[in-house]
Each structure stands twice: as C-alpha cells, then as structure tokens.
Scaffold this motif. Sequence first.
Motif, PDB file in Angstrom:
ATOM      1  N   ARG A 158       1.098  -1.333  -0.079  1.00 22.46           N
ATOM      2  CA  ARG A 158      -0.114   0.166  -0.125  1.00 22.46           C
ATOM      3  C   ARG A 158       0.498   1.265   0.184  1.00 22.46           C
ATOM      4  O   ARG A 158       1.744   1.065   0.608  1.00 22.46           O
ATOM      5  CB  ARG A 158      -1.208  -0.020   1.369  1.00 22.46           C
ATOM      6  N   VAL A 159       0.532   2.272  -0.947  1.00 25.97           N
ATOM      7  CA  VAL A 159       1.213   3.172  -0.893  1.00 25.97           C
ATOM      8  C   VAL A 159       0.341   4.234  -0.734  1.00 25.97           C
ATOM      9  O   VAL A 159      -0.122   4.632  -1.272  1.00 25.97           O
ATOM     10  CB  VAL A 159       1.982   3.564  -2.237  1.00 25.97           C
ATOM     11  N   VAL A 160       0.777   5.343  -0.378  1.00 26.13           N
ATOM     12  CA  VAL A 160       0.389   6.718   0.973  1.00 26.13           C
ATOM     13  C   VAL A 160       1.214   8.223   0.447  1.00 26.13           C
ATOM     14  O   VAL A 160       2.515   7.577   0.572  1.00 26.13           O
ATOM     15  CB  VAL A 160       0.120   6.355   2.108  1.00 26.13           C
ATOM     16  N   MET A 161       1.107   8.475  -0.383  1.00 22.88           N
ATOM     17  CA  MET A 161       1.476   9.770  -0.649  1.00 22.88           C
ATOM     18  C   MET A 161       1.090  10.969   0.226  1.00 22.88           C
ATOM     19  O   MET A 161       0.382  10.973   0.642  1.00 22.88           O
ATOM     20  CB  MET A 161       0.942   9.944  -2.477  1.00 22.88           C
ATOM     21  N   VAL A 162       2.535  12.049   0.352  1.00 28.78           N
ATOM     22  CA  VAL A 162       2.461  12.623   1.743  1.00 28.78           C
ATOM     23  C   VAL A 162       2.987  13.920   0.630  1.00 28.78           C
ATOM     24  O   VAL A 162       3.889  13.956  -0.453  1.00 28.78           O
ATOM     25  CB  VAL A 162       3.621  12.012   2.707  1.00 28.78           C
ATOM     26  N   ASP A 163       2.992  15.729   1.433  1.00 27.67           N
ATOM     27  CA  ASP A 163       3.864  16.613   0.875  1.00 27.67           C
ATOM     28  C   ASP A 163       5.018  16.449   1.018  1.00 27.67           C
ATOM     29  O   ASP A 163       5.318  16.617   1.893  1.00 27.67           O
ATOM     30  CB  ASP A 163       2.662  17.703   1.533  1.00 27.67           C
ATOM     31  N   ILE A 188       8.811   9.504   6.571  1.00 26.87           N
ATOM     32  CA  ILE A 188       7.609   9.738   7.159  1.00 26.87           C
ATOM     33  C   ILE A 188       7.050   9.676   7.839  1.00 26.87           C
ATOM     34  O   ILE A 188       6.243   9.940   9.213  1.00 26.87           O
ATOM     35  CB  ILE A 188       8.511   7.957   7.991  1.00 26.87           C
ATOM     36  N   GLU A 189       8.125  10.712   8.930  1.00 26.47           N
ATOM     37  CA  GLU A 189       7.900  11.636   9.979  1.00 26.47           C
ATOM     38  C   GLU A 189       6.517  13.061   9.886  1.00 26.47           C
ATOM     39  O   GLU A 189       5.682  13.150   9.993  1.00 26.47           O
ATOM     40  CB  GLU A 189       8.632  12.332  10.677  1.00 26.47           C
ATOM     41  N   ARG A 190       6.827  12.674   8.865  1.00 23.20           N
ATOM     42  CA  ARG A 190       5.822  13.703   7.906  1.00 23.20           C
ATOM     43  C   ARG A 190       4.290  13.007   8.403  1.00 23.20           C
ATOM     44  O   ARG A 190       3.457  13.533   8.642  1.00 23.20           O
ATOM     45  CB  ARG A 190       5.215  14.365   6.226  1.00 23.20           C
ATOM     46  N   TYR A 191       4.414  11.766   7.373  1.00 22.99           N
ATOM     47  CA  TYR A 191       2.409  10.519   7.827  1.00 22.99           C
ATOM     48  C   TYR A 191       2.995  10.517   9.685  1.00 22.99           C
ATOM     49  O   TYR A 191       1.285  10.873   9.211  1.00 22.99           O
ATOM     50  CB  TYR A 191       3.339   9.056   7.030  1.00 22.99           C
ATOM     51  N   PHE A 192       4.240  10.321   9.748  1.00 25.14           N
ATOM     52  CA  PHE A 192       3.400  10.073  11.223  1.00 25.14           C
ATOM     53  C   PHE A 192       2.632  11.457  12.041  1.00 25.14           C
ATOM     54  O   PHE A 192       1.575  11.452  13.108  1.00 25.14           O
ATOM     55  CB  PHE A 192       4.388   9.639  12.033  1.00 25.14           C
ATOM     56  N   ASP A 193       3.457  12.981  11.492  1.00 29.52           N
ATOM     57  CA  ASP A 193       2.955  13.667  12.001  1.00 29.52           C
ATOM     58  C   ASP A 193       1.242  13.983  11.523  1.00 29.52           C
ATOM     59  O   ASP A 193       0.599  14.625  12.723  1.00 29.52           O
ATOM     60  CB  ASP A 193       3.437  15.224  11.526  1.00 29.52           C
ATOM     61  N   HIS A 194       0.866  13.716  10.285  1.00 25.39           N
ATOM     62  CA  HIS A 194      -0.733  14.031   9.665  1.00 25.39           C
ATOM     63  C   HIS A 194      -1.430  12.847  11.250  1.00 25.39           C
ATOM     64  O   HIS A 194      -2.539  12.965  10.939  1.00 25.39           O
ATOM     65  CB  HIS A 194      -0.857  13.876   8.651  1.00 25.39           C
ATOM     66  N   LEU A 195      -0.557  12.023  11.376  1.00 26.31           N
ATOM     67  CA  LEU A 195      -2.265  11.266  11.827  1.00 26.31           C
ATOM     68  C   LEU A 195      -1.808  11.562  13.576  1.00 26.31           C
ATOM     69  O   LEU A 195      -3.088  11.227  14.144  1.00 26.31           O
ATOM     70  CB  LEU A 195      -1.213   9.490  12.358  1.00 26.31           C
ATOM     71  N   THR A 196      -1.681  12.082  14.317  1.00 25.05           N
ATOM     72  CA  THR A 196      -1.638  12.372  15.236  1.00 25.05           C
ATOM     73  C   THR A 196      -1.724  13.797  15.854  1.00 25.05           C
ATOM     74  O   THR A 196      -2.166  14.725  16.145  1.00 25.05           O
ATOM     75  CB  THR A 196      -0.237  12.835  16.295  1.00 25.05           C
ATOM     76  N   ASP A 197      -1.513  14.771  14.315  1.00 26.27           N
ATOM     77  CA  ASP A 197      -2.357  15.705  13.949  1.00 26.27           C
ATOM     78  C   ASP A 197      -4.154  16.834  14.488  1.00 26.27           C
ATOM     79  O   ASP A 197      -4.276  15.045  14.105  1.00 26.27           O
ATOM     80  CB  ASP A 197      -2.106  16.988  13.201  1.00 26.27           C
ATOM     81  N   PRO A 198      -4.489  16.456  15.826  1.00 25.98           N
ATOM     82  CA  PRO A 198      -6.015  16.923  15.527  1.00 25.98           C
ATOM     83  C   PRO A 198      -6.976  17.665  14.260  1.00 25.98           C
ATOM     84  O   PRO A 198      -5.715  18.995  13.887  1.00 25.98           O
ATOM     85  CB  PRO A 198      -6.142  17.457  16.201  1.00 25.98           C
TER      86      PRO A 198
END
Length: 149
Positions: free
Chosen positions: A87-92, A137-147
């Motif tokens: 599975r591929v997730v695109m991030v900014d 990867i860190e941006r993906y994690f941050d997106h998951l944890t941002d309210p």
Amino acid sequence: MGSAPLTPPPQQPVILGFDPGRQKCGVAVMALDRRLLFQQVVSAEQAIATIDTLQQQFPISLMVMGNQTSAKQWKQKVVDELPTSLRVVMVDERYSTLQARDRYWDMYPPKGIRRLLPQKLRSIPRPIDDIVAILLIERYFDHLTDPPS
C-alpha cells in the motif's frame, strides 16, 4: 552511497519511506515508535530491487512516498514491478530537501574546523535522499497525530 546497517526486524509493523528521483532514490525504514531501522541512497535502477529486499527483511505495512517530481510514475512502477503488493500513501514533500539539509547536520554534526563554519556555508558531502525518506515518514506520522482543524 550511504547506508545504515540493517538491524533485526522489529515485532511491530514498520513503514517504508521512499523519495523517488530520476537518478537516485532515498529509502528508509522506521518502526512505529519512530526508531530508524534502515536508510540508504540507491540508484533509480536499484530502487525496486532494494524495496523488494526490504520487504523480505522487515514487516512493512505501507510505503510513504513524496507527491512531487515523477511520483505518479514511480507509484505505478512500484505497483507493477514489486512481487509483493504494498500500500502506497502519498505525502506532501514540499521543502523536504531544505529540511533534510538541516537534519543532516543534526544527525552528523561537523567535526574539527568545519564546525566553526555557519551551517549555510557547509557543503554536505553525500546525497541526502535517504534523509528526505525519513522526513516523509515523520510527516506521515505527524499527519496521523495532528488533531483535525
């Protein structure tokens, strides 16, 4: 090109970061606890084989890829050419290269007289595409944890 030694596979799923490029690509593997397990810059020709090898060595749950230069073509290549689906997730990825330059000096502080030079005047002695993969990867994690806003 630079690489971190492989560490034993964790029991938890991990995320593969991928910074695709025309000549070279950055690859990183990070555990859900944000522990870095692998990082390397590989030639574009070796990228798919490297990802395949990493899939055999780590319990990769998904790939995080930047959404800019040639990302759509690379995403299709990953889907078409990897023997095991991923599975591929695109991030900014905007400004990720600038951020990677700063992160490089955090990870590898200059020694000797080079540490006296202002950071902007220091040249980075190797490609930093692997550090961009870490940042994705860190941006993906941050997106998951941002309210949600």
